[in-house]
Write a protein that holds these residues in place. Structure first.
Motif, mmCIF file in Angstrom:
data_model
loop_
_atom_site.group_PDB
_atom_site.id
_atom_site.type_symbol
_atom_site.label_atom_id
_atom_site.label_comp_id
_atom_site.label_asym_id
_atom_site.label_seq_id
_atom_site.Cartn_x
_atom_site.Cartn_y
_atom_site.Cartn_z
ATOM 1 N N GLY A 145 0.799 -1.229 0.000
ATOM 2 C CA GLY A 145 0.000 0.000 0.000
ATOM 3 C C GLY A 145 0.825 1.268 0.000
ATOM 4 O O GLY A 145 0.380 2.301 -0.502
ATOM 5 N N TYR A 146 2.031 1.222 0.583
ATOM 6 C CA TYR A 146 2.819 2.459 0.621
ATOM 7 C C TYR A 146 3.932 2.470 -0.419
ATOM 8 O O TYR A 146 4.817 3.327 -0.371
ATOM 9 C CB TYR A 146 3.349 2.764 2.026
ATOM 10 C CG TYR A 146 4.398 1.839 2.612
ATOM 11 C CD1 TYR A 146 5.675 1.742 2.070
ATOM 12 C CD2 TYR A 146 4.135 1.106 3.761
ATOM 13 C CE1 TYR A 146 6.635 0.916 2.634
ATOM 14 C CE2 TYR A 146 5.087 0.288 4.332
ATOM 15 C CZ TYR A 146 6.335 0.201 3.757
ATOM 16 O OH TYR A 146 7.287 -0.616 4.320
ATOM 17 N N ALA B 124 0.293 5.134 -7.113
ATOM 18 C CA ALA B 124 -0.733 6.063 -6.622
ATOM 19 C C ALA B 124 -2.157 5.574 -6.892
ATOM 20 O O ALA B 124 -3.043 5.767 -6.071
ATOM 21 C CB ALA B 124 -0.526 7.441 -7.231
ATOM 22 N N ASP B 125 -2.377 4.948 -8.035
ATOM 23 C CA ASP B 125 -3.754 4.577 -8.376
ATOM 24 C C ASP B 125 -4.005 3.079 -8.197
ATOM 25 O O ASP B 125 -4.902 2.517 -8.817
ATOM 26 C CB ASP B 125 -4.061 5.001 -9.823
ATOM 27 C CG ASP B 125 -3.087 4.360 -10.804
ATOM 28 O OD1 ASP B 125 -2.117 3.710 -10.348
ATOM 29 O OD2 ASP B 125 -3.285 4.507 -12.016
ATOM 30 N N LEU B 126 -3.224 2.441 -7.334
ATOM 31 C CA LEU B 126 -3.379 1.001 -7.117
ATOM 32 C C LEU B 126 -4.751 0.697 -6.516
ATOM 33 O O LEU B 126 -5.138 1.285 -5.513
ATOM 34 C CB LEU B 126 -2.279 0.517 -6.162
ATOM 35 C CG LEU B 126 -2.224 -0.985 -5.903
ATOM 36 C CD1 LEU B 126 -1.809 -1.724 -7.169
ATOM 37 C CD2 LEU B 126 -1.238 -1.287 -4.787
ATOM 38 N N ASP B 127 -5.472 -0.234 -7.142
ATOM 39 C CA ASP B 127 -6.773 -0.652 -6.615
ATOM 40 C C ASP B 127 -6.537 -1.906 -5.772
ATOM 41 O O ASP B 127 -6.399 -3.010 -6.303
ATOM 42 C CB ASP B 127 -7.729 -0.943 -7.778
ATOM 43 C CG ASP B 127 -9.115 -1.365 -7.280
ATOM 44 O OD1 ASP B 127 -9.284 -1.538 -6.049
ATOM 45 O OD2 ASP B 127 -10.006 -1.522 -8.122
ATOM 46 N N VAL B 128 -6.498 -1.730 -4.465
ATOM 47 C CA VAL B 128 -6.138 -2.853 -3.600
ATOM 48 C C VAL B 128 -7.232 -3.921 -3.566
ATOM 49 O O VAL B 128 -6.978 -5.057 -3.180
ATOM 50 C CB VAL B 128 -5.801 -2.393 -2.164
ATOM 51 C CG1 VAL B 128 -4.616 -1.441 -2.170
ATOM 52 C CG2 VAL B 128 -7.003 -1.765 -1.478
#
Lengths: 405, 405
Positions: free
Chosen positions: A327-328, A332-336
């Motif tokens: 997550g870090y 920036a636009d990662l869809d978890v």
């Protein structure tokens, strides 16, 4: 402590025609240990290198780059351990040049034909007198001894050989590497030298070494610290009878590159297996990304997270720490909610949370292994990347709190 | 183990009119410990927050952002420790909403008027039933008890108060924070709540909290891991008789902001002082940069380097590791021959190498202190930044290898 890493016996390490190894004891940090390696090359060779991107790049790195840049025929590489000659300013560059000059006089060549390398403590003056004094007393050595002569906090010398046949002509590749801490890509505190008797043109060699480094030595992290001295050198003596490999379309290019990459990866992985305090070898595969760069970013976020690494050390499937690192990682636009996380064959997380079938006992089983693969499937593209790392133990702290004492 | 950090006695922690604290024992992770905090607010307040930038941001963070976004009057904040409700997907969001709904029923308000917060282990389902069951049994508590109720691996509860006078009208600010690991900016595993009776408009509060966070909670790193749950909330009850602060030009804005920033920094630094396994408190000042961003990049490269942090733990002036970290911080055109490195008042390096007057005894003297300032002067501009961090000890590994057991 090294993870599944054995010393290669000298029989398995193959000599490379046109490449002569010499070692000496200069007493740089400790008396009576091999701490200087000289690699002497016959004429007709080609040499290429890739170097650290640290702005505090060490004096020998600056000098080696300058000497390679002149385009002269290289006749020798000289490596010392025990002192990095980094953070040493103008005096450090003069010291590196003095070493080149002394060896050049012995070999009846120009100082520019010698490439210097150093590894060890930073910010202390190179004991250049000791090195110069030791050079005449150097003696011929095996690849195994050469690997020993460049060790710092390494516990196992790292060396390996490969052979291949190019249209019936045998070709040999043998490499050595050192490094156990201050390891992060671009590049690790790492020296790697691979020699081969294959004949390759220099422009092609320069392109080849970058590609190989990006898929081997630039895919490892022990502690996230990129060193001042990293260098990976590829030496082709050209003494094999293979037809000169002069382009990527040459029929021998692809098979040669494949074997070279395999060897470079073995050496790069050996550095991780011998990572300071390592008890586990971790492969992080990130798949389905939009670019290799974002896959590497996620791979390295996992590989350098102290929380992830201490969980591996403890064999504790505290796998939320892996999600936090993903997550870090800066995508920036990662869809978890779309990604999946596997530990070996165990599906741990999907749809943004723990997979319904996941049971802690399965995670526990994998965490207890000495070799573990973390696989992150992003489902947003077709790029992938692999990073190799190790766990973080009490011994990492002990080794690095004691290193200079 | 916390570095120069004492528990604030309840007398020094000042009540804030319009803000009522309640605690309860839900038995989330351990029986009979305060693990739920409810902050109940009178009407007429304004609330603003900044949250983690981790893509795996926790369910309560998503819900709190959504509730704040509706613009409704906030009536309560509810915090649980022992479980982060992160990496929990859709179910996690439903659980966070259930907690809001249960508390809203008790307080006769809407669920959107409640903001949920969680901290603890990631990837495990929130024991929502236990929390809901505990809510009716909550009892009024002091700020000191509230600080205790949000601790995880913290060894010391973190709380502080300030007062100031705005044209003769007294204003109170009291804050609490938690966090000891998974600490890296934007933001740390960190919860911070500051309440004041000052009256400020909400748009100004939203701008103010970002500026304050950037100079306090966004300037700390313990281990480089940015958490899934970080939240920093600013609560203004508006019950002081001060004239409403409605713009940056209001005469009370600057003095109020100065005191608020001072309090936020004390709480942020308290998190570092209580960093997992910390034995030293390190201030990293980077000056003379072209931009604040590049100064922060260098500050964080130093602050997160395991090699630098283990050297501090060992009180070993192995300061070349600092140069290496500066060199790999990603400032592409950094001229290392121009920068200077100081350890407190000791000039260690300049002109790319060790300063001629530097003596190891001086470095050794500073390294033995429990509070150390590293100062890097870049001489390429007028920007600066400060980062606070701690050292890296055996206990960091012990704490994080044992955390769940």
């Amino acid at each position: 402590m090294a993870v599944n890493l054995n010393v290669q016996d000298d029989q398995s390490l193959l000599a490379v025609a046109g490449v002569k190894l010499m070692v000496a004891e200069a007493g740089i940090k400790k008396a009576d240990r091999k701490d200087v390696l000289v690699i002497q090359l016959d004429k007709g060779n080609t040499v290429a290198g890739v170097f650290t991107q640290n702005r505090f790049c060490a004096a020998p790195v600056q000098v080696s780059k300058a000497h390679l840049g002149t385009g002269v025929q290289i006749r020798a590489l000289v490596v010392n351990t025990g002192n990095a000659n980094a953070g040493t300013g103008v005096a450090g560059r003069e010291h590196a040049l003095q070493v080149c000059k002394a060896l050049a006089e012995e070999l009846a060549c120009q100082p520019e034909q010698v490439l210097p390398f150093s590894t060890g403590v930073i910010l202390e003056p190179l004991p250049v007198g000791k090195i110069i004094q030791a050079l005449p007393a150097r003696r011929e050595a095996s690849w195994g001894e050469a690997a020993e002569a460049i060790m710092t906090t390494d516990t196992v010398p790292k060396a390996a050989s490969r052979t291949l046949s190019l249209d019936g002509v045998p070709v040999v590749l043998t490499g050595i590497a050192k490094g156990a801490g201050m390891i992060h890509p671009n590049m690790a505190t790492m020296l790697g030298f691979i020699a081969t008797d294959a004949a390759i043109t220099r422009p092609l060699l320069e392109q080849l070494i970058k590609e190989v480094a990006d898929q081997s030595f630039n895919c490892i992290s022990i502690d996230g610290d990129t060193s001042t001295n990293d260098s990976f050198m590829l030496i082709c003596s050209g003494q094999s009878a293979n037809s000169l490999i002069d382009s990527v379309d040459h029929p021998h290019y692809a098979p040669f590159k494949a074997v070279l990459l395999d060897l470079a990866r073995e050496l790069a992985q050996a550095i991780v297996r011998d990572g300071e305090g390592a008890t586990k070898f971790i492969t992080v595969k990130v798949e389905g990304g939009r670019s290799v760069a974002e896959c590497k970013d996620i791979g390295y976020a996992i590989a350098r997270s102290p929380l992830v690494k201490t969980a591996f050390f403890a064999s504790d499937p505290n796998l939320g720490r892996l999600l936090a690192a993903i997550g870090y990682a800066g995508v920036a636009d990662l869809d978890v909610d779309r990604l999946s996380l596997y530990l070996d064959d165990v599906l741990v997380a999907s749809a943004g949370g723990r997979h319904p079938d996941y049971e802690e006992a399965d995670g526990q089983r994998v965490m207890q292994q000495s070799e573990i693969t973390v696989r992150v499937v992003l489902e947003r593209g077709s790029a992938d990347a692999t990073v190799w790392t190790c766990d973080f133990s009490y011994d990492y702290v002990r080794i690095n709190a004691d290193y200079r004492s």
